[in-house]
Write a protein that holds these residues in place. Structure first.
Motif, PDB file in Angstrom:
ATOM      1  N   PRO A  10      35.757  45.011  26.594  1.00  0.00           N
ATOM      2  CA  PRO A  10      34.644  44.579  25.744  1.00  0.00           C
ATOM      3  C   PRO A  10      33.559  45.636  25.596  1.00  0.00           C
ATOM      4  O   PRO A  10      32.643  45.481  24.795  1.00  0.00           O
ATOM      5  N   THR A  17      38.336  52.112  30.449  1.00  0.00           N
ATOM      6  CA  THR A  17      39.690  51.938  29.883  1.00  0.00           C
ATOM      7  C   THR A  17      39.850  52.832  28.655  1.00  0.00           C
ATOM      8  O   THR A  17      40.892  53.467  28.465  1.00  0.00           O
ATOM      9  N   PRO A  87      41.291  46.653  30.953  1.00  0.00           N
ATOM     10  CA  PRO A  87      40.714  46.583  32.289  1.00  0.00           C
ATOM     11  C   PRO A  87      41.384  45.442  33.052  1.00  0.00           C
ATOM     12  O   PRO A  87      41.944  44.524  32.438  1.00  0.00           O
ATOM     13  N   TYR A  89      40.927  42.161  34.939  1.00  0.00           N
ATOM     14  CA  TYR A  89      39.976  41.065  35.150  1.00  0.00           C
ATOM     15  C   TYR A  89      40.701  40.001  35.977  1.00  0.00           C
ATOM     16  O   TYR A  89      41.676  39.397  35.503  1.00  0.00           O
ATOM     17  N   GLY A 125      41.162  49.359  37.074  1.00  0.00           N
ATOM     18  CA  GLY A 125      40.464  48.399  37.931  1.00  0.00           C
ATOM     19  C   GLY A 125      39.411  49.103  38.763  1.00  0.00           C
ATOM     20  O   GLY A 125      39.513  50.309  39.024  1.00  0.00           O
ATOM     21  N   ARG A 126      38.382  48.354  39.179  1.00  0.00           N
ATOM     22  CA  ARG A 126      37.339  48.963  40.005  1.00  0.00           C
ATOM     23  C   ARG A 126      37.821  49.167  41.438  1.00  0.00           C
ATOM     24  O   ARG A 126      37.404  50.086  42.128  1.00  0.00           O
ATOM     25  N   SER A 166      38.409  52.926  38.484  1.00  0.00           N
ATOM     26  CA  SER A 166      37.049  53.232  38.020  1.00  0.00           C
ATOM     27  C   SER A 166      36.031  53.214  39.160  1.00  0.00           C
ATOM     28  O   SER A 166      34.880  53.596  38.966  1.00  0.00           O
TER      29      SER A 166
HETATM   30  C1  LIG Z   1      35.240  39.342  35.135  1.00  0.00           C
HETATM   31  C2  LIG Z   1      35.700  40.598  35.811  1.00  0.00           C
HETATM   32  C3  LIG Z   1      36.782  40.550  36.657  1.00  0.00           C
HETATM   33  C4  LIG Z   1      37.231  41.713  37.296  1.00  0.00           C
HETATM   34  N1  LIG Z   1      38.306  41.644  38.112  1.00  0.00           N
HETATM   35  C5  LIG Z   1      38.766  42.763  38.702  1.00  0.00           C
HETATM   36  C6  LIG Z   1      39.921  42.716  39.536  1.00  0.00           C
HETATM   37  O1  LIG Z   1      40.549  41.679  39.726  1.00  0.00           O
HETATM   38  N2  LIG Z   1      40.322  43.875  40.110  1.00  0.00           N
HETATM   39  C7  LIG Z   1      39.667  45.065  39.939  1.00  0.00           C
HETATM   40  O2  LIG Z   1      40.090  46.089  40.482  1.00  0.00           O
HETATM   41  N3  LIG Z   1      38.576  45.143  39.126  1.00  0.00           N
HETATM   42  C8  LIG Z   1      38.126  44.018  38.509  1.00  0.00           C
HETATM   43  N4  LIG Z   1      37.035  44.102  37.681  1.00  0.00           N
HETATM   44  C9  LIG Z   1      36.398  45.415  37.420  1.00  0.00           C
HETATM   45  C10 LIG Z   1      36.915  46.068  36.134  1.00  0.00           C
HETATM   46  O3  LIG Z   1      38.326  46.074  36.068  1.00  0.00           O
HETATM   47  C11 LIG Z   1      36.441  47.521  36.086  1.00  0.00           C
HETATM   48  O4  LIG Z   1      35.024  47.556  36.108  1.00  0.00           O
HETATM   49  C12 LIG Z   1      36.970  48.283  34.900  1.00  0.00           C
HETATM   50  O5  LIG Z   1      36.728  49.657  35.108  1.00  0.00           O
HETATM   51  C13 LIG Z   1      36.331  47.826  33.589  1.00  0.00           C
HETATM   52  O6  LIG Z   1      36.896  48.531  32.524  1.00  0.00           O
HETATM   53  P1  LIG Z   1      36.020  48.973  31.245  1.00  0.00           P
HETATM   54  O7  LIG Z   1      34.980  49.938  31.746  1.00  0.00           O
HETATM   55  O8  LIG Z   1      36.992  49.610  30.343  1.00  0.00           O
HETATM   56  O9  LIG Z   1      35.438  47.737  30.660  1.00  0.00           O
HETATM   57  C14 LIG Z   1      36.560  42.942  37.052  1.00  0.00           C
HETATM   58  C15 LIG Z   1      35.468  42.983  36.172  1.00  0.00           C
HETATM   59  C16 LIG Z   1      35.030  41.820  35.569  1.00  0.00           C
HETATM   60  C17 LIG Z   1      33.850  41.879  34.620  1.00  0.00           C
END
Ligand SMILES: Cc1cc2nc3c(=O)[nH]c(=O)nc-3n(C[C@H](O)[C@H](O)[C@H](O)COP(=O)(O)O)c2cc1C
Length: 198
Positions: A10, A17, A87, A89, A125-126, A166
């Motif tokens: 988003p 991503t 990403p 989630y 993933g974070r 990330s």
């Molecule tokens: C609602 C939500 C759920 C998430 N769940 C996970 C998860 O299960 N595992 C993980 O490693 N990171 C999780 N994250 C972190 C995101 O995967 C991470 O910040 C990613 O880099 C976001 O990608 P973007 O910067 O392209 O939006 C979650 C983030 C959000 C907002």
């Protein structure tokens, strides 16, 4: 011949991503194919409501950006490869990516129009082990159900696609191993696309 990268974050330019997908697309371009980025966040639409209208023709009954802009964009016959990126989630794809995948059902119902496209997947993933591979499986299942051929990231990394972290203390730019999988994915999708369609 074009490879389309589909970003399910988003976020805008700061999306990690998108960063990984850009690495994959740059590596694909270096092999000699055209590339295009599609950011799902730029389009307003919600999920599929299973009304069945698309059984009759390549059309969606919902009047929104998916019907008006994405159906024509995705129908481009020049698209021979697709890289799906999301990403992680809660161990799976984002709601935006899921809605996008479900809304693509008209392409399946009207002659498996994605069937000859080569595909690959990328997730971020974070957490280091936060569900990247599970999220990859969500994307791979989508590709297989369309009848597409899914390829891995190229050897020597060769597993399930681009898998990035990330949460690296110095930022995703320092996730060298993850970036390597993204670049190897782009290379492999481009190489196989050229072999099949070149
Ligand atoms: C609602 C939500 C759920 C998430 N769940 C996970 C998860 O299960 N595992 C993980 O490693 N990171 C999780 N994250 C972190 C995101 O995967 C991470 O910040 C990613 O880099 C976001 O990608 P973007 O910067 O392209 O939006 C979650 C983030 C959000 C907002």
């Amino acid at each position: 011949m074009k490879i389309l990268g589909i970003c399910g974050s988003p976020k805008g330019k700061k999306s990690t991503t998108r960063f990984g997908l850009e690495k994959a697309l740059a590596a694909a371009a270096a092999v000699g194919v055209e590339t295009q980025m599609l950011a799902i966040r730029d389009y307003q639409f919600s999920g599929c409501c299973d009304c069945g209208a698309c059984y009759k023709e390549l059309k969606c009954a919902q009047a929104d950006d998916f019907s008006e802009r994405l159906l024509p964009l995705l129908s481009d016959p020049d698209i021979k490869g697709m890289i799906y990126a999301s990403p992680v989630y809660f161990g799976g794809v984002t709601a935006q990516m899921k809605a996008f995948m479900d809304r693509c059902v008209p392409f399946r119902r009207n002659g498996y129009l994605f069937e000859d496209r080569i595909s690959g997947v990328l997730t971020v993933g974070r957490s280091r082990h936060g569900g990247q591979e599970l999220t990859a499986m969500d994307l791979i299942k989508n590709c297989l159900i369309h009848g597409m051929t899914v390829v891995p990231d190229r050897s020597p990394t060769s597993h399930f696609g681009g898998m990035l972290w990330s949460g690296h203390p110095d930022g995703i730019e320092k996730d060298e191993k993850g970036i390597e999988t993204a670049e190897n994915l782009g290379k492999r999708v481009a190489e196989i696309t050229l072999k099949i369609h070149g």
